[in-house]
Write an enzyme that holds these catalytic residues in place. Sequence first.
Site, PDB file in Angstrom:
ATOM      1  N   ILE A 181       0.862  -1.174   0.000  1.00 18.90           N
ATOM      2  CA  ILE A 181       0.000   0.000   0.000  1.00 18.90           C
ATOM      3  C   ILE A 181       0.904   1.232   0.000  1.00 18.90           C
ATOM      4  CG2 ILE A 181      -1.733   1.321   1.275  1.00 18.90           C
ATOM      5  CD1 ILE A 181      -2.647  -1.316   2.552  1.00 18.90           C
ATOM      6  N   LYS A 182       0.679   2.116  -0.948  1.00 16.63           N
ATOM      7  CA  LYS A 182       1.498   3.323  -1.031  1.00 16.63           C
ATOM      8  C   LYS A 182       0.589   4.542  -0.889  1.00 16.63           C
ATOM      9  CE  LYS A 182       4.864   3.514  -3.992  1.00 16.63           C
ATOM     10  NZ  LYS A 182       5.616   3.589  -5.273  1.00 16.63           N
ATOM     11  N   TYR A 211     -13.670  -0.282 -23.637  1.00 21.12           N
ATOM     12  CA  TYR A 211     -13.405  -1.577 -23.011  1.00 21.12           C
ATOM     13  C   TYR A 211     -14.741  -2.276 -22.821  1.00 21.12           C
ATOM     14  CZ  TYR A 211     -10.190  -4.480 -20.154  1.00 21.12           C
ATOM     15  OH  TYR A 211      -9.381  -5.479 -19.658  1.00 21.12           O
ATOM     16  N   ASP A 249      -6.015   0.504 -10.925  1.00 22.82           N
ATOM     17  CA  ASP A 249      -4.634   0.943 -11.111  1.00 22.82           C
ATOM     18  C   ASP A 249      -4.341   1.202 -12.582  1.00 22.82           C
ATOM     19  OD1 ASP A 249      -5.010  -1.806 -11.572  1.00 22.82           O
ATOM     20  OD2 ASP A 249      -2.959  -2.319 -11.000  1.00 22.82           O
ATOM     21  N   THR A 261       3.257  -7.277  -9.881  1.00 22.04           N
ATOM     22  CA  THR A 261       2.985  -8.706  -9.692  1.00 22.04           C
ATOM     23  C   THR A 261       2.602  -9.334 -11.027  1.00 22.04           C
ATOM     24  OG1 THR A 261       2.250  -8.288  -7.437  1.00 22.04           O
ATOM     25  CG2 THR A 261       1.615 -10.384  -8.433  1.00 22.04           C
TER      26      THR A 261
END
Length: 237
Positions: A17-18, A81, A90, A114
Amino acid sequence: MSEKLEVILVDIGNSAIKTTEVIDGDFKNIQTWRNLVEMLAKYHDSPMMVSSVKRMENETLEKYDAKILTHRTRLPITLNYETPETLGSDRIAAAVGACELFPEKDNLVVDLGTCMTIDLIDRAGVFQGGVISPGLPMRMKAMADYTDQLPDISEEWKELKGEQLGKTTKECLFSGAVWGILHEINGVFQTLEQDFTSLNMILTGGDAHFFESKLKAHIFAGSKIVQKGLYRIWKYQ
């Protein structure tokens, strides 16, 4: 005159977590947290703009003064999309950040976390879709998990040699993971630049620095691109 805290930008990824404080328009006091409890102990009374890839964290943050980014959030870009409800926040934030940094270009955002995501946002500000594939440690771990004898190098890969052809099994696993990602990124870029002639590549994510000098295309390393996108979205509301 005292400085004014506008908002806390919160980027919740798969492994960390940032948070970033926006004070009078400047990004300050960037911190990484082990969990949401620690972060909320400090910022529970502050307004937050949140990008989160974890559903449980979203449910917790709904109890606070937090604007949680989703495909339903009012955005300064258009999402072309078919399943926007499945599009990671994100990726949306990074796309907005790319348009903020390079508004006159077609932008290819490569996020090396990841998972690796490669997303195209054209010069008109339209998110045109992208690619999702395993990130670097995930590729290394998967080769160990799905075989009987190959070792897991996902925790030690930084200590191995970076030659194209490995001379040990561990080096071969390293080379396969690294060169697979490099050729994947270069291949996507070279294919898309045939139709998007002003294509600009932006690298972000935890492993971006490792690949920055190894890619053929002219790139911009954007470690704060998600934060820039979140702040732009917060101001756009």
